[in-house]
Design an enzyme around this catalytic site. Structure first.
Site, PDB file in Angstrom:
ATOM      1  N   ASP A  18       0.846  -1.189   0.000  1.00 32.59           N
ATOM      2  CA  ASP A  18       0.000   0.000   0.000  1.00 32.59           C
ATOM      3  C   ASP A  18       0.881   1.238   0.000  1.00 32.59           C
ATOM      4  OD1 ASP A  18      -2.237   1.591   0.093  1.00 32.59           O
ATOM      5  OD2 ASP A  18      -3.050   0.709   1.932  1.00 32.59           O
ATOM      6  N   GLU A  50      -7.935  -0.385   4.937  1.00 31.94           N
ATOM      7  CA  GLU A  50      -6.482  -0.492   4.797  1.00 31.94           C
ATOM      8  C   GLU A  50      -5.842  -1.004   6.079  1.00 31.94           C
ATOM      9  OE1 GLU A  50      -5.469   2.980   1.495  1.00 31.94           O
ATOM     10  OE2 GLU A  50      -5.600   3.509   3.611  1.00 31.94           O
ATOM     11  N   LYS A 105       7.479  11.920   0.971  1.00 30.61           N
ATOM     12  CA  LYS A 105       6.588  11.464   2.039  1.00 30.61           C
ATOM     13  C   LYS A 105       7.316  11.212   3.353  1.00 30.61           C
ATOM     14  CE  LYS A 105       3.158  11.370  -0.895  1.00 30.61           C
ATOM     15  NZ  LYS A 105       2.637  10.102  -1.396  1.00 30.61           N
TER      16      LYS A 105
END
Length: 262
Positions: free
Chosen positions: A89, A111, A129
């Site tokens: 993910d 998730e 990120k």
């Protein structure tokens, strides 16, 4: 093809292709939600079509399920799978301890359930990120529609005693109407700036009536795959990272017990 992509998409594509190597024949695989996870699903679809890869995927949203079927991936439910070999993910943020903020795509509940039901969670991301402290990205909190204003007030009150830089809480919208998750809930985005204690934040939020789940993924991620716009990839494993952090420094004296002489 790759030359036509933006720098950001080239980075996502590189990370997705590397992460796809974690999927082997016969596996049960959690498939994430979001733009980066979509690249993964397409890469896996290519391997199914071109290399005969056989695995079953458990999507974390209706959007991912639709895309997976389109590219030829066999889709099953988590109940049918029972347990997963790996979940792959994306993430909105990650820190040096592999803690995450997720939920920018609105699928944080599924998730988290899918990731927790896996032997391994692999996160695919790009360098932008990575943060020293979580919180720059708004923290999503999924709440039930009933009494949502009360839940929002409870969250705001709880934030008053938390180590954060901001305390603004907003309802996520989809046009003129509140955003609705796959489970029929809404999302409150917490604009915190910085989260001093992510573990405490996660525990506190989930104790509040009306809160279903929050977007802090603590002690869930095992591997981070960081793609770069030039096509290169960095792979970080939590096991090796923890080993490096725990390894004592012996530069000054190789004998760790020298100072223990009576």
């Amino acid at each position: 093809m790759s030359s036509e992509l933006s720098a950001n998409d080239r980075a996502k594509n590189a990370a997705a292709r590397r992460a796809a190597d974690f999927v082997k024949d016969g596996m049960r695989v959690g498939l994430g939600t979001g733009s980066t996870a979509a690249w993964l699903v397409k890469c896996l679809g290519e391997r199914v079509r071109d290399n005969g890869l056989k695995f079953r995927g458990v999507p974390t949203s209706t959007r991912t399920a639709e895309l997976a079927r389109e590219v030829g991936i066999e889709v099953i439910t988590l109940d049918e799978a029972g347990w997963l070999d790996v979940t792959i993910d994306g993430a909105d943020e990650f820190d040096g301890d592999f803690n995450l903020i997720k939920g920018g795509g609105g699928a944080l509940l599924q998730e988290k359930i899918v990731a927790t039901a896996s032997d391994k969670m692999v996160v695919i991301t790009d360098p932008a990120k990575e943060v020293a402290s979580l919180g720059k990205f708004p923290l999503p909190v999924e709440v039930i529609p009933f009494g949502m204003r009360t839940t929002k007030t409870l969250i705001e009150d709880a934030l008053g005693s938390m180590d954060v830089s901001g305390r603004d809480v907003t309802l996520r919208m989809n046009g003129d109407a509140p955003y609705v998750t796959d489970e029929g809930n809404h999302i409150l985005d917490l604009h915190l700036g910085r989260i001093g204690n992510a573990r405490q934040m996660a525990l506190t939020l989930n104790q509040l009536p009306g809160v279903v789940e929050n977007g802090l993924f603590i002690d869930v991620c095992d591997v981070v795959v960081i793609g770069h716009s030039d096509g290169t990839v960095d792979l970080r494993d939590i096991t090796s990272t923890m080993a490096k952090q725990a390894r004592p420094s012996t530069e000054k004296n190789e004998n760790l017990f020298t100072d223990l002489d009576g």
